[in-house]
Design an enzyme around this catalytic site. Structure first.
Site, PDB file in Angstrom:
ATOM      1  N   ASP A 200       0.986  -1.212  -0.034  1.00 40.82           N
ATOM      2  CA  ASP A 200       0.048  -0.027  -0.011  1.00 40.82           C
ATOM      3  C   ASP A 200       0.813   1.273  -0.007  1.00 40.82           C
ATOM      4  O   ASP A 200       1.483   1.551   1.155  1.00 40.82           O
ATOM      5  CB  ASP A 200      -0.724  -0.136   1.219  1.00 40.82           C
ATOM      6  CG  ASP A 200      -1.790   1.211   1.554  1.00 40.82           C
ATOM      7  OD1 ASP A 200      -1.347   2.090   0.780  1.00 40.82           O
ATOM      8  OD2 ASP A 200      -2.392   1.334   2.262  1.00 40.82           O
ATOM      9  N   GLN A 203       1.232   6.382   0.916  1.00 40.09           N
ATOM     10  CA  GLN A 203       2.031   7.230   1.767  1.00 40.09           C
ATOM     11  C   GLN A 203       3.148   7.276   1.306  1.00 40.09           C
ATOM     12  O   GLN A 203       4.225   7.869   2.202  1.00 40.09           O
ATOM     13  CB  GLN A 203       1.709   7.341   3.420  1.00 40.09           C
ATOM     14  CG  GLN A 203       0.432   7.210   3.765  1.00 40.09           C
ATOM     15  CD  GLN A 203      -0.055   8.767   3.259  1.00 40.09           C
ATOM     16  OE1 GLN A 203       0.273   9.852   3.491  1.00 40.09           O
ATOM     17  NE2 GLN A 203      -1.518   8.885   3.669  1.00 40.09           N
ATOM     18  N   LYS A 226      -2.922  11.833  -3.337  1.00 40.79           N
ATOM     19  CA  LYS A 226      -2.174  12.227  -2.470  1.00 40.79           C
ATOM     20  C   LYS A 226      -0.710  12.494  -2.807  1.00 40.79           C
ATOM     21  O   LYS A 226       0.299  12.678  -2.385  1.00 40.79           O
ATOM     22  CB  LYS A 226      -1.892  10.750  -1.453  1.00 40.79           C
ATOM     23  CG  LYS A 226      -3.673  10.573  -0.598  1.00 40.79           C
ATOM     24  CD  LYS A 226      -3.053   9.701   0.472  1.00 40.79           C
ATOM     25  CE  LYS A 226      -4.365   8.951   0.649  1.00 40.79           C
ATOM     26  NZ  LYS A 226      -4.984   9.774   1.940  1.00 40.79           N
TER      27      LYS A 226
HETATM   28  N1  PLP Z   1      -3.625   3.335   2.902  1.00 41.67           N
HETATM   29  C1  PLP Z   1      -3.100   4.514   3.302  1.00 41.67           C
HETATM   30  C2  PLP Z   1      -1.790   3.952   4.007  1.00 41.67           C
HETATM   31  C3  PLP Z   1      -3.689   5.519   3.308  1.00 41.67           C
HETATM   32  O1  PLP Z   1      -3.182   6.920   4.077  1.00 41.67           O
HETATM   33  C4  PLP Z   1      -4.956   5.944   2.795  1.00 41.67           C
HETATM   34  C5  PLP Z   1      -5.714   7.249   3.013  1.00 41.67           C
HETATM   35  O2  PLP Z   1      -5.522   7.905   3.840  1.00 41.67           O
HETATM   36  C6  PLP Z   1      -5.651   4.898   1.941  1.00 41.67           C
HETATM   37  C7  PLP Z   1      -4.944   3.707   2.089  1.00 41.67           C
HETATM   38  C8  PLP Z   1      -6.755   5.002   1.198  1.00 41.67           C
HETATM   39  O3  PLP Z   1      -6.585   6.117   0.271  1.00 41.67           O
HETATM   40  P1  PLP Z   1      -7.886   6.456  -0.431  1.00 41.67           P
HETATM   41  O4  PLP Z   1      -8.846   7.081   0.303  1.00 41.67           O
HETATM   42  O5  PLP Z   1      -7.389   7.872  -1.296  1.00 41.67           O
HETATM   43  O6  PLP Z   1      -8.416   5.386  -1.397  1.00 41.67           O
END
Ligand code: PLP
Length: 406
Positions: A200, A203, A226
């Site tokens: 994932d 970040q 992001k």
């Molecule tokens: N994974 C991580 C580590 C995140 O920080 C986030 C969002 O803050 C997500 C997944 C989910 O991202 P999104 O809401 O853009 O799909």
């Protein structure tokens, strides 16, 4: 370092606005980043000059728009060094990407009694899809624990992985406390067991060079918003060998090769995973954001952000009655903290009134907050357009909170 923060800030109009008659200090970049004019102008250009549904039309605009959408895919492939554009699937964000793998990989490769490994640091978006898969398939979810600094216990991970493990899914960087996980080692250990890994990267993509081939990740997920790109965009990178075998996630236009009432056959990669009209304007905007990063230099960004983060961590940790939550040896520019006896929400309200945008709460990581025995934190997350002066404004706002709640 070839980096001029004032020049960069000029590209982000929102950074020059005021809130409550005070200059905005935007420190909520882990939630979403601001967009440079290069991205918003590019999206306007799409809507004003080539807007047309892609892939299906034979007319001029459709052809132009399709070409630019596919060029955006090529840009993403180069940015993360994917071996082929077949491995780059446009999604709605990290959540969309993780759900795609949880469903499609799960349908194809996971059966009763199998195991999926995640970590205690995960965002809900990298927990719940795996729980849903485990419920559907009667599989078992295992969790790599963390230590008090907020670092993964790698010895425990080596004990968890075994013949029943089908997939490991971990965050590159924790959105809640900033830990940068040793994903290289996690992937190496997994591959020694022939287990694929999903990273994932929500970040990490905005903070460090991502080379999916060097990393040898089987899947890598990130969100456009992001990484200074448009909302509602995201990417799922997947190795072709896995994607080829996986059943599609959603059915509908563009993911088919032929449809009859008896049976439909599926399109080739990457279209097999892109049902319906894609967010083509968003994808083109995302490519513009990645161009912006390339032009700035991810190495320059990383170096500048490290300096800024060190400054912020040092300043905050010297503040009386301020407790950092998560003190990992390897971190990015996400800093979580608590002020003794002051509810994070109350503190956040006062900090906001000083013009500083920070986030308070569990940061979609309730299990991690549970581990630390807290309900939430105050989180400042920095980007390459932030400055030391802004950190000083945050620090002053914290002092104000302490004074008010004394
Ligand atoms: N994974 C991580 C580590 C995140 O920080 C986030 C969002 O803050 C997500 C997944 C989910 O991202 P999104 O809401 O853009 O799909």
């Amino acid at each position: 370092m070839n980096f001029n923060v004032e020049k960069i800030r000029k590209d982000f109009p929102i950074l020059h606005r005021e809130v409550y008659n005070k200059p905005l200090v935007y420190l909520d970049n882990a939630a979403t980043t601001q967009k440079p004019v290069q991205v918003t102008e590019e999206m306007n250009r799409v809507y004003e000059t080539i807007n047309s549904n892609i892939h299906r039309g034979v007319h001029y605009l459709s052809d132009m728009c399709t070409g630019e959408y596919e060029k955006a895919r090529e840009k993403v492939a180069r940015f993360i060094n994917a071996a082929s554009t077949n491995e780059v699937i446009f999604t709605s964000g990290t959540t969309g990407s993780v759900n795609t793998v949880a469903f499609s990989f799960g349908e194809t490769f996971v059966s009763e009694g199998d195991e999926i490994i995640i970590s205690a640091l995960e965002h809900h978006s990298n927990i719940v899809p795996w729980q849903m898969l485990c419920e559907r398939k009667k599989a078992v979810l295992k969790v790599i624990p963390v230590n008090g600094n907020g670092e993964l216990l790698m010895d425990e991970y080596e004990k968890l992985i075994g013949p029943k493990t089908r997939l490991v899914a971990v965050a590159h960087v924790s959105n809640a406390i900033g830990t940068r996980n040793p994903v290289e080692r996690i992937i190496e250990i997994s591959h020694n067991h022939d287990v694929p890994v999903l990273i994932d990267g929500a970040q990490s993509i905005q903070h460090e060079k991502i080379d999916v081939q060097k990393l040898d990740a089987d899947f890598f997920a990130f969100s456009g918003h992001k990484v200074y790109g448009p909302t509602g965009t995201g990417v799922l990178y997947g190795k072709e060998e896995w994607l080829e075998k996986m059943t599609p996630y959603q059915g509908g236009g563009e993911m088919i090769s032929s449809v009859s009432f008896e049976k439909s056959t599926y399109n080739r990669l990457p279209f097999k995973f892109e049902a319906g009209t894609p967010n083509f304007a968003g994808a083109i905007g995302l490519a513009a954001a990645l161009d912006y990063i390339d032009n700035t230099g991810i190495g320059n960004i990383a170096e500048y952000e490290k300096d800024l983060t060190d400054y912020a961590v040092s300043k905050l940790s010297q503040t009386e009655n301020l407790k950092l939550i998560g003190t990992p040896a390897h971190r990015t520019s996400v800093i979580s903290f608590l002020l003794e006896n002051i509810h994070p929400y109350d503190a956040g309200m006062v900090i906001d009134k000083m013009g500083v945008a920070v986030r308070t709460g569990s940061h979609c990581a309730e299990p991690l907050m549970g581990f630390f025995g807290i309900r939430g934190t105050i989180r400042a997350s920095l980007a390459f357009y932030n400055t030391r002066k802004e950190i000083d404004v945050l620090h002053n706002a914290i002092l104000k909170v302490k004074e008010m709640f004394r």
